[in-house]
Design an enzyme around this catalytic site. Structure first.
Site, PDB file in Angstrom:
ATOM      1  N   GLU A 237      -9.217   8.312  -0.467  1.00 48.69           N
ATOM      2  CA  GLU A 237      -8.345   7.436  -1.249  1.00 48.69           C
ATOM      3  C   GLU A 237      -7.407   8.265  -2.112  1.00 48.69           C
ATOM      4  O   GLU A 237      -6.209   7.971  -2.225  1.00 48.69           O
ATOM      5  CB  GLU A 237      -9.193   6.521  -2.139  1.00 48.69           C
ATOM      6  CG  GLU A 237      -9.988   5.466  -1.394  1.00 48.69           C
ATOM      7  CD  GLU A 237      -9.133   4.302  -0.924  1.00 48.69           C
ATOM      8  OE1 GLU A 237      -7.979   4.178  -1.402  1.00 48.69           O
ATOM      9  OE2 GLU A 237      -9.600   3.538  -0.077  1.00 48.69           O
ATOM     10  N   ASP A 241      -3.318   8.375  -2.079  1.00 50.35           N
ATOM     11  CA  ASP A 241      -2.577   8.110  -3.309  1.00 50.35           C
ATOM     12  C   ASP A 241      -1.566   9.217  -3.595  1.00 50.35           C
ATOM     13  O   ASP A 241      -0.387   8.956  -3.883  1.00 50.35           O
ATOM     14  CB  ASP A 241      -3.540   7.994  -4.497  1.00 50.35           C
ATOM     15  CG  ASP A 241      -4.198   6.629  -4.592  1.00 50.35           C
ATOM     16  OD1 ASP A 241      -3.931   5.784  -3.729  1.00 50.35           O
ATOM     17  OD2 ASP A 241      -4.977   6.421  -5.531  1.00 50.35           O
ATOM     18  N   SER A 484      -4.153   0.387  -0.655  1.00 51.38           N
ATOM     19  CA  SER A 484      -4.225   1.705  -1.282  1.00 51.38           C
ATOM     20  C   SER A 484      -3.029   2.559  -0.894  1.00 51.38           C
ATOM     21  O   SER A 484      -2.805   3.620  -1.481  1.00 51.38           O
ATOM     22  CB  SER A 484      -5.524   2.425  -0.881  1.00 51.38           C
ATOM     23  OG  SER A 484      -6.649   1.782  -1.413  1.00 51.38           O
ATOM     24  N   ASP A 530      12.407 -11.042   0.966  1.00 53.45           N
ATOM     25  CA  ASP A 530      11.312 -11.973   1.199  1.00 53.45           C
ATOM     26  C   ASP A 530      10.506 -11.567   2.442  1.00 53.45           C
ATOM     27  O   ASP A 530      11.068 -11.046   3.412  1.00 53.45           O
ATOM     28  CB  ASP A 530      11.882 -13.378   1.394  1.00 53.45           C
ATOM     29  CG  ASP A 530      10.877 -14.463   1.071  1.00 53.45           C
ATOM     30  OD1 ASP A 530       9.734 -14.130   0.703  1.00 53.45           O
ATOM     31  OD2 ASP A 530      11.236 -15.649   1.184  1.00 53.45           O
ATOM     32  N   ILE A 531       9.208 -11.800   2.384  1.00 52.55           N
ATOM     33  CA  ILE A 531       8.321 -11.541   3.520  1.00 52.55           C
ATOM     34  C   ILE A 531       7.721 -12.879   3.946  1.00 52.55           C
ATOM     35  O   ILE A 531       7.015 -13.526   3.166  1.00 52.55           O
ATOM     36  CB  ILE A 531       7.209 -10.539   3.149  1.00 52.55           C
ATOM     37  CG1 ILE A 531       7.824  -9.178   2.791  1.00 52.55           C
ATOM     38  CG2 ILE A 531       6.218 -10.386   4.303  1.00 52.55           C
ATOM     39  CD1 ILE A 531       6.818  -8.159   2.287  1.00 52.55           C
ATOM     40  N   GLY A 549      10.282 -17.350  -0.498  1.00 53.44           N
ATOM     41  CA  GLY A 549      10.095 -17.243  -1.936  1.00 53.44           C
ATOM     42  C   GLY A 549       8.776 -16.570  -2.268  1.00 53.44           C
ATOM     43  O   GLY A 549       8.112 -15.968  -1.419  1.00 53.44           O
ATOM     44  N   ASP A 551       4.965 -15.975  -2.851  1.00 52.54           N
ATOM     45  CA  ASP A 551       3.745 -16.556  -2.304  1.00 52.54           C
ATOM     46  C   ASP A 551       2.553 -15.726  -2.741  1.00 52.54           C
ATOM     47  O   ASP A 551       2.679 -14.552  -3.092  1.00 52.54           O
ATOM     48  CB  ASP A 551       3.802 -16.653  -0.775  1.00 52.54           C
ATOM     49  CG  ASP A 551       4.064 -15.314  -0.098  1.00 52.54           C
ATOM     50  OD1 ASP A 551       3.165 -14.459  -0.097  1.00 52.54           O
ATOM     51  OD2 ASP A 551       5.174 -15.124   0.437  1.00 52.54           O
TER      52      ASP A 551
END
Length: 575
Positions: A237, A241, A484, A530-531, A549, A551
């Site tokens: 992790e 990062d 992550s 937007d996705i 919009g 979500d």
């Protein structure tokens, strides 16, 4: 499960329950104890935090200094003296008071000379009333081996039939010039994790050669003496990062922090104690980063309480359920709702000082920490019951569901980068939902964005979540390696915006969510793309859909660099 097996399970868990590892009968290794004291004026801190973060407030971006915050929330002299005297009587030495005057820390050569709990903590009956929490950290040798082997590596390059998620392709999708670098000497970003969390300079160098040749290796350094343990789960992790935040926050000073190497911080309730200590310590430092990225987390304490209370209604013994979830890796890592509330106070302090704190939205959709529970033998019935409960409710994770954290969801691409949808993979997907414990923040309460979204088709049962509480995530970025990945990507981008502001003599943005929501609502399509597509169902039959919009799956969408620069790097447009 038989009573005997339940007892054996509980006994086996005692050494692992928290960062407060050792019991009174375990080896006498040096330890430190931190007393978290009763704080003052928390209502005033809350109102001041929101005023500083609210673009319409006369206090907007007027961040507080460390002395001002100490004066506001610090414990009384009497409470500090009582805690120090308690530690001294128990054999403590090197007793120190934090700059915020809200914690007292002491060192011990072995166990404190008082009545101890099974976790090696002074019993509640022994310490002063002013002490709200005690956190124990065992001083372990740096060569301590990892508790958990690292997970199989996740790849992002794509195959012949899938998109290529290279650093340059992601930047191109967001409109970020590939060679854009920070230039202000003070701009600082940080990543944090406990346990084996760390990174390999050799692997970062290889990543630099392959994908991000402008990474400045000289500006990436450890903030702590702990450098992680290669092979450990959190080490992977940490590597992700550092790779991502340094690739997107090019030439920004990057600090890597691992403040606790105890094994229990890797997967059990020791994580919550380690997070509390880290945030409290950071908020008391003379210098703080401008941006803090936190990829780790688990189901909130409220989610875990709901899991077992509902499972008990099906006939599962409450103690059996609690023992089972305590054994599950990175599922329930907080001791109580009170602990998460205290963590929230530290997050408010950091925001009031000008730190932008962001957290991964999770990898289990709106139902799990990662994926469905599994079990065999006596555990099979418990796992089945918990999976049924998990699919009946939307289960938030923490710290991303905190009102004081910028929550980052994940996207992936269909065919190519021009067709973003909700990330799903590894048996889970981008985290989503509503907090159980914390009410909606002011910028969500004053808006119809969330309520308008919930009127759209395809929503989960209204009884499965609290629509009046904090809704998340706020935004998204590429997360094909889990959120992550999306969190440090976003952190690096926000660091570049901070760098522009510092070069203009402007203050850092601090807690940016209220301004983010204002910009996204008033200037749709300028700062966020937007996705649409995907949902948070994972293996369940319900969840939150990604619609037009905002979500509760991908937030307002993914960054548009030019819009970020226009709306966040300068204040004139919103004057």
């Amino acid at each position: 499960m038989t009573p005997t097996s339940s007892l054996l399970r509980l006994l086996s868990l005692l050494p692992l329950l928290t960062v407060l590892l050792t019991s009174s009968t375990v080896t006498a290794t040096p330890v430190t104890l931190t007393a978290h004291l009763r704080q003052s004026n928390l209502t005033e801190l809350e109102s001041t935090f929101w005023a500083i973060a609210d673009p319409t407030s006369p206090l907007y971006l007027k961040h507080l200094s460390l002395p001002e915050l100490a004066e506001l929330i610090g414990a009384s002299c009497e409470d500090i003296d009582a805690a120090a005297a308690f530690f001294k009587k128990a054999g403590g030495y090197d007793i120190t008071v934090s700059n915020l005057r809200d914690t007292v820390t002491a060192s011990f050569d072995s166990k404190p000379d008082v009545r101890l709990t099974s976790r090696g903590l002074p019993h509640e009956s022994t310490h002063p009333d002013a002490v709200e929490f005690l956190v124990r950290q065992d001083v372990l040798p740096p060569s301590t081996p990892p508790l958990i082997p690292s997970a199989p590596p996740r790849t992002s390059a794509g195959s012949d039939s899938s998109p290529s998620y290279t650093i340059s392709n992601i930047k191109d999708a967001y409109g970020i010039p590939t060679d854009y670098q920070a230039s202000h000497p003070d701009t600082t970003q940080m990543v944090w994790g406990p346990g084996t969390f760390g990174y390999s300079k050799a692997k970062l160098e290889a990543h630099k050669i392959a994908e991000a040749p402008l990474i400045n290796m000289d500006k990436i350094e450890f903030w702590t003496e702990n450098h992680g343990t290669p092979g450990g789960d959190n080490f992977g992790e940490g590597q992700l990062d550092v790779d991502m935040i340094s690739s997107f926050g090019l030439n920004v000073t990057t600090l890597v922090a691992n403040t606790n190497t105890s094994a229990s911080t890797e997967e059990t309730t020791g994580f919550g104690a380690a997070l509390l200590n880290f945030l409290t310590d950071l908020s008391s430092r003379e210098e703080v980063p401008h941006v803090l990225s936190m990829s780790l987390g688990s189901l909130s304490s409220a989610s875990c309480n709901l899991l077992c209370s509902e499972a008990a209604k099906t006939g599962i013994a409450l103690t059996d359920c609690q023992a089972y979830i305590s054994e599950q890796r990175q599922v329930c890592m907080y001791l109580s709702d009170d602990q998460t509330a205290r963590i929230n106070t530290a997050l408010q302090v950091l925001g009031a000082r000008g730190v932008t704190v962001m957290g991964s939205s999770g990898d289990g959709g709106s139902h799990f920490s990662f994926g469905p529970f599994q079990g065999s033998g006596d555990d099979a019935a418990i796992a089945d019951a918990l999976n049924e409960v998990s699919c009946k409710f939307q289960m938030p994770v923490f710290p991303t569901a905190s009102p004081y954290v910028l929550s980052i969801g994940g996207e992936m691409w269909e065919v190519n980068s021009k067709h973003p949808v909700t990330w799903a993979g590894y048996g889970g997907g981008s985290g989503a939902g509503f907090s159980i414990q914390f009410e909606a923040p002011p910028h969500q309460q004053s808006s119809t964005t969330v309520s308008d979204y919930l009127q759209k088709p395809g929503m989960p049962p209204a009884s499965s979540f609290n629509a009046k509480n904090r809704a998340y995530p706020d935004m998204s970025a590429v997360g094909v390696m889990g959120t992550s990945q999306s969190c440090p990507i976003s952190a690096g981008i926000w660091s570049l915006i901070t760098d522009i502001r510092l070069n203009k003599g402007l203050p850092p943005l601090g807690f940016v969510a209220p301004r983010l929501w204002q910009v996204a609502e008033e200037y749709p399509g300028e700062a966020f793309e937007d996705i649409i597509g995907g949902d948070s169902n994972t293996s369940c039959s319900n969840g939150f859909p990604a619609t037009d919009g905002w979500d509760a799956n991908t937030g307002f969408g993914r960054p548009i660099w030019d819009g970020f620069v226009k709306h966040f790097a300068d204040d004139d447009v919103h004057a």
